[in-house]
Design a protein around this motif. Sequence first.
Motif, PDB file in Angstrom:
ATOM      1  N   ASP A   1      31.424  38.075  37.374  1.00 36.96           N
ATOM      2  CA  ASP A   1      31.895  36.694  37.468  1.00 36.96           C
ATOM      3  C   ASP A   1      33.407  36.586  37.506  1.00 36.96           C
ATOM      4  O   ASP A   1      33.965  35.748  38.191  1.00 36.96           O
ATOM      5  CB  ASP A   1      31.379  35.888  36.274  1.00 36.96           C
ATOM      6  CG  ASP A   1      29.949  35.453  36.476  1.00 36.96           C
ATOM      7  OD1 ASP A   1      29.445  35.688  37.577  1.00 36.96           O
ATOM      8  OD2 ASP A   1      29.363  34.899  35.542  1.00 36.96           O
ATOM      9  N   THR A   2      34.099  37.400  36.696  1.00 33.84           N
ATOM     10  CA  THR A   2      35.525  37.134  36.489  1.00 33.84           C
ATOM     11  C   THR A   2      36.407  38.353  36.690  1.00 33.84           C
ATOM     12  O   THR A   2      37.612  38.219  36.568  1.00 33.84           O
ATOM     13  CB  THR A   2      35.762  36.633  35.058  1.00 33.84           C
ATOM     14  OG1 THR A   2      35.380  37.663  34.151  1.00 33.84           O
ATOM     15  CG2 THR A   2      34.953  35.397  34.742  1.00 33.84           C
ATOM     16  N   HIS A   3      35.865  39.524  36.941  1.00 32.46           N
ATOM     17  CA  HIS A   3      36.661  40.755  37.046  1.00 32.46           C
ATOM     18  C   HIS A   3      37.403  41.071  35.757  1.00 32.46           C
ATOM     19  O   HIS A   3      38.443  41.722  35.789  1.00 32.46           O
ATOM     20  CB  HIS A   3      37.677  40.683  38.196  1.00 32.46           C
ATOM     21  CG  HIS A   3      37.030  40.582  39.522  1.00 32.46           C
ATOM     22  ND1 HIS A   3      35.849  41.196  39.828  1.00 32.46           N
ATOM     23  CD2 HIS A   3      37.398  39.923  40.664  1.00 32.46           C
ATOM     24  CE1 HIS A   3      35.516  40.916  41.076  1.00 32.46           C
ATOM     25  NE2 HIS A   3      36.433  40.131  41.604  1.00 32.46           N
ATOM     26  N   VAL A   4      36.960  40.560  34.615  1.00 30.41           N
ATOM     27  CA  VAL A   4      37.642  40.816  33.348  1.00 30.41           C
ATOM     28  C   VAL A   4      36.706  41.605  32.446  1.00 30.41           C
ATOM     29  O   VAL A   4      35.700  41.069  32.002  1.00 30.41           O
ATOM     30  CB  VAL A   4      38.048  39.501  32.665  1.00 30.41           C
ATOM     31  CG1 VAL A   4      38.541  39.753  31.259  1.00 30.41           C
ATOM     32  CG2 VAL A   4      39.123  38.804  33.465  1.00 30.41           C
TER      33      VAL A   4
ATOM     34  N   ALA B   1      38.417  32.321  27.399  1.00 29.65           N
ATOM     35  CA  ALA B   1      39.181  31.501  28.328  1.00 29.65           C
ATOM     36  C   ALA B   1      38.309  30.906  29.426  1.00 29.65           C
ATOM     37  O   ALA B   1      38.723  29.954  30.072  1.00 29.65           O
ATOM     38  CB  ALA B   1      40.295  32.330  28.960  1.00 29.65           C
TER      39      ALA B   1
ATOM     40  N   GLU C   1      43.183  41.432  29.392  1.00 31.13           N
ATOM     41  CA  GLU C   1      41.918  41.340  30.109  1.00 31.13           C
ATOM     42  C   GLU C   1      41.186  42.685  30.116  1.00 31.13           C
ATOM     43  O   GLU C   1      40.002  42.742  30.395  1.00 31.13           O
ATOM     44  CB  GLU C   1      42.182  40.876  31.537  1.00 31.13           C
ATOM     45  CG  GLU C   1      42.547  39.404  31.568  1.00 31.13           C
ATOM     46  CD  GLU C   1      43.483  39.063  32.690  1.00 31.13           C
ATOM     47  OE1 GLU C   1      43.487  39.783  33.685  1.00 31.13           O
ATOM     48  OE2 GLU C   1      44.233  38.075  32.545  1.00 31.13           O
TER      49      GLU C   1
ATOM     50  N   LEU D   1      38.013  22.629  33.957  1.00 29.43           N
ATOM     51  CA  LEU D   1      38.091  24.015  33.490  1.00 29.43           C
ATOM     52  C   LEU D   1      37.159  24.955  34.262  1.00 29.43           C
ATOM     53  O   LEU D   1      36.790  25.997  33.755  1.00 29.43           O
ATOM     54  CB  LEU D   1      37.796  24.115  31.994  1.00 29.43           C
ATOM     55  CG  LEU D   1      38.855  23.573  31.060  1.00 29.43           C
ATOM     56  CD1 LEU D   1      38.372  23.621  29.623  1.00 29.43           C
ATOM     57  CD2 LEU D   1      40.151  24.334  31.162  1.00 29.43           C
TER      58      LEU D   1
ATOM     59  N   TYR E   1      37.384  27.435  37.052  1.00 35.92           N
ATOM     60  CA  TYR E   1      38.505  28.014  37.799  1.00 35.92           C
ATOM     61  C   TYR E   1      38.082  28.636  39.116  1.00 35.92           C
ATOM     62  O   TYR E   1      38.920  29.152  39.832  1.00 35.92           O
ATOM     63  CB  TYR E   1      39.207  29.116  36.992  1.00 35.92           C
ATOM     64  CG  TYR E   1      39.338  28.854  35.530  1.00 35.92           C
ATOM     65  CD1 TYR E   1      39.960  27.702  35.080  1.00 35.92           C
ATOM     66  CD2 TYR E   1      38.869  29.762  34.598  1.00 35.92           C
ATOM     67  CE1 TYR E   1      40.086  27.452  33.740  1.00 35.92           C
ATOM     68  CE2 TYR E   1      39.001  29.532  33.253  1.00 35.92           C
ATOM     69  CZ  TYR E   1      39.601  28.380  32.829  1.00 35.92           C
ATOM     70  OH  TYR E   1      39.727  28.153  31.510  1.00 35.92           O
TER      71      TYR E   1
ATOM     72  N   ASP F   1      37.183  34.295  47.018  1.00 35.24           N
ATOM     73  CA  ASP F   1      36.379  35.014  46.029  1.00 35.24           C
ATOM     74  C   ASP F   1      36.379  34.243  44.708  1.00 35.24           C
ATOM     75  O   ASP F   1      37.395  34.195  44.034  1.00 35.24           O
ATOM     76  CB  ASP F   1      36.982  36.412  45.836  1.00 35.24           C
ATOM     77  CG  ASP F   1      36.193  37.234  44.839  1.00 35.24           C
ATOM     78  OD1 ASP F   1      35.117  36.753  44.425  1.00 35.24           O
ATOM     79  OD2 ASP F   1      36.647  38.331  44.489  1.00 35.24           O
TER      80      ASP F   1
ATOM     81  N   ALA G   1      35.159  34.877  41.839  1.00 36.36           N
ATOM     82  CA  ALA G   1      35.443  35.687  40.654  1.00 36.36           C
ATOM     83  C   ALA G   1      36.939  35.917  40.514  1.00 36.36           C
ATOM     84  O   ALA G   1      37.498  35.872  39.414  1.00 36.36           O
ATOM     85  CB  ALA G   1      34.709  37.019  40.743  1.00 36.36           C
ATOM     86  N   HIS G   2      37.616  36.117  41.644  1.00 32.19           N
ATOM     87  CA  HIS G   2      39.067  36.290  41.602  1.00 32.19           C
ATOM     88  C   HIS G   2      39.734  35.025  41.069  1.00 32.19           C
ATOM     89  O   HIS G   2      40.651  35.074  40.253  1.00 32.19           O
ATOM     90  CB  HIS G   2      39.577  36.617  43.002  1.00 32.19           C
ATOM     91  CG  HIS G   2      41.020  36.967  43.042  1.00 32.19           C
ATOM     92  ND1 HIS G   2      41.492  38.160  42.542  1.00 32.19           N
ATOM     93  CD2 HIS G   2      42.106  36.279  43.484  1.00 32.19           C
ATOM     94  CE1 HIS G   2      42.805  38.186  42.681  1.00 32.19           C
ATOM     95  NE2 HIS G   2      43.208  37.060  43.250  1.00 32.19           N
TER      96      HIS G   2
ATOM     97  N   ARG H   1      38.446  32.891  39.015  1.00 31.53           N
ATOM     98  CA  ARG H   1      38.229  32.769  37.568  1.00 31.53           C
ATOM     99  C   ARG H   1      39.151  33.697  36.805  1.00 31.53           C
ATOM    100  O   ARG H   1      39.663  33.341  35.737  1.00 31.53           O
ATOM    101  CB  ARG H   1      36.768  33.054  37.242  1.00 31.53           C
ATOM    102  CG  ARG H   1      35.896  31.896  37.686  1.00 31.53           C
ATOM    103  CD  ARG H   1      34.441  32.223  37.555  1.00 31.53           C
ATOM    104  NE  ARG H   1      33.983  32.069  36.183  1.00 31.53           N
ATOM    105  CZ  ARG H   1      32.695  31.987  35.864  1.00 31.53           C
ATOM    106  NH1 ARG H   1      31.781  32.037  36.809  1.00 31.53           N
ATOM    107  NH2 ARG H   1      32.325  31.860  34.618  1.00 31.53           N
ATOM    108  N   GLY H   2      39.393  34.904  37.365  1.00 27.61           N
ATOM    109  CA  GLY H   2      40.353  35.795  36.727  1.00 27.61           C
ATOM    110  C   GLY H   2      41.730  35.164  36.667  1.00 27.61           C
ATOM    111  O   GLY H   2      42.414  35.198  35.641  1.00 27.61           O
TER     112      GLY H   2
ATOM    113  N   ILE I   1      41.796  32.466  34.035  1.00 26.95           N
ATOM    114  CA  ILE I   1      41.916  33.044  32.698  1.00 26.95           C
ATOM    115  C   ILE I   1      43.364  33.407  32.419  1.00 26.95           C
ATOM    116  O   ILE I   1      43.908  33.135  31.348  1.00 26.95           O
ATOM    117  CB  ILE I   1      41.002  34.280  32.569  1.00 26.95           C
ATOM    118  CG1 ILE I   1      39.549  33.842  32.533  1.00 26.95           C
ATOM    119  CG2 ILE I   1      41.338  35.078  31.319  1.00 26.95           C
ATOM    120  CD1 ILE I   1      38.577  34.972  32.465  1.00 26.95           C
TER     121      ILE I   1
ATOM    122  N   VAL J   1      45.379  30.195  31.764  1.00 27.84           N
ATOM    123  CA  VAL J   1      45.034  29.609  30.471  1.00 27.84           C
ATOM    124  C   VAL J   1      45.644  30.428  29.332  1.00 27.84           C
ATOM    125  O   VAL J   1      46.206  29.891  28.376  1.00 27.84           O
ATOM    126  CB  VAL J   1      43.506  29.540  30.358  1.00 27.84           C
ATOM    127  CG1 VAL J   1      43.078  29.405  28.928  1.00 27.84           C
ATOM    128  CG2 VAL J   1      42.990  28.381  31.156  1.00 27.84           C
TER     129      VAL J   1
END
Lengths: 181, 139, 121
Positions: A125-128, A137, B30, B94, B96, B103, B105-106, B108-109, B112, B115
């Motif tokens: 989902d987030t690459h984290v 977050a 991260e 909120l 993202y 992408d 997911a990119h 959302r990264g 993050i 934020v």
Amino acid sequence: MLLTLLAVVTLAIIGQRNLFGVVILSGVYSFLMASVLIVLDAVDVAMTEASVGAGISTIVLLATLHLTRTIEVRPWRRSWAPLVLALVTGLAIAWGSLALPPFGTPDAVIHRHVVPRYLADTVKDTHVPNVVTSVLADYRGYDTLGETTVIFTAGIGVMLLLRGARRRDGGGGDDGAGPRA
Amino acid sequence: MRTSLILRIGTKLVLPFILLFALYVQFHGEYGPGGGFQAGVITAGMVILVGITFGLGAAKRIAPPGLVRAMVPLGVLIYAGTGVLGLLLGKNFLDYSVLSASDPAHGRGLGIFMVESGVLVTVSGTMTALFYAFVERGR
Amino acid sequence: MQAVQGFLDHYNYVVTIFLMVAGLYIVIARGNMVKKLIGLSIFQTSVYLLYIEPGKILGGTAPIIDPAFTVYSNPLPHVLILTAIVVGVATLALGLALVVRIHEAYGTIEEDEIFEKDGDT
């Protein structure tokens, strides 16, 4: 075991009357707590506890002692009511804790609800890869926004309470002298 | 100053490394332990160390009180602004994933990251402001 | 034997509850306001433990995804407590600021003496 050490430090805090000693002991307490948290795999939390609990809290407490006084005078009415009340509360909570699953079991309810989804999907989902960061977050962004607002409010409150000149000895000078604590 | 030579030289030596560590904690948060909250506290700790060793004047040259006071609400604004950005781009508050067109997911990264920067600004600002408020009261 | 095993399985909760009760006792029994606030923060840290402990899985590792591991401890309590710690220090500072103002107004930080002064006026 570290937890036992924590309990001993707490007893020392109860007994100590010199508030300076109490503040230093609470710094020790925070570092012990951080070590316990590392053992419990909560590395992010341990890092926060070490920097906040042993760093910032100690500084703020020392500053307060500098502004007030360091010895706790004890009118110390030897009343048993607080002790009894505390013990009764403790027994009630202990009775409740008997229903909790034993320490470290992987199939407890807490591990089955939303957490597997977080653990499985965070990289996709987030690459984290740090799940704590992504939950903090992203998945639970609302909560963290609220927490940030609370910090903001508390900061504003302290600034409002402590600004302006003191009533007794007037306003101090400007820069130049360091903190005396 | 009244503080000893060793203390002053030692502080000067560790100062850049504290700041470096704070930045590492912020931007590596991260992938390893860390994030905005911890980095903010470490940054404030650096200013407090300067304040204790060299006096309040030196600390205020590094972090001017006006800037510190502005940082407290600014971080909350960055955070909430990131949320509103998602709202303006047609998703929920909120969310993202719209920040990157290709992408999700990119995006959302990236969200993050923004934020966490907001958290860093508010936390470091508040902690430094707390220190200033208590110390100035004592003089 | 069963009872001993049960005690060992819940030993962490026993210590957590002891810390909680000790914090509560300090808050109720002591008149000094700085000490009351320290008691409050001990109570608070016991709540941190209460949240983090059930999240631990024996044999698990810190919740940072890596192909080398498959079992992770529960990250959700970590998130909650992480923010709670920072909020905790902010509110502690707010309380201490109030203590400073009380000391300036009354010249003392002991609860009894403040009540006496209030009684005089």
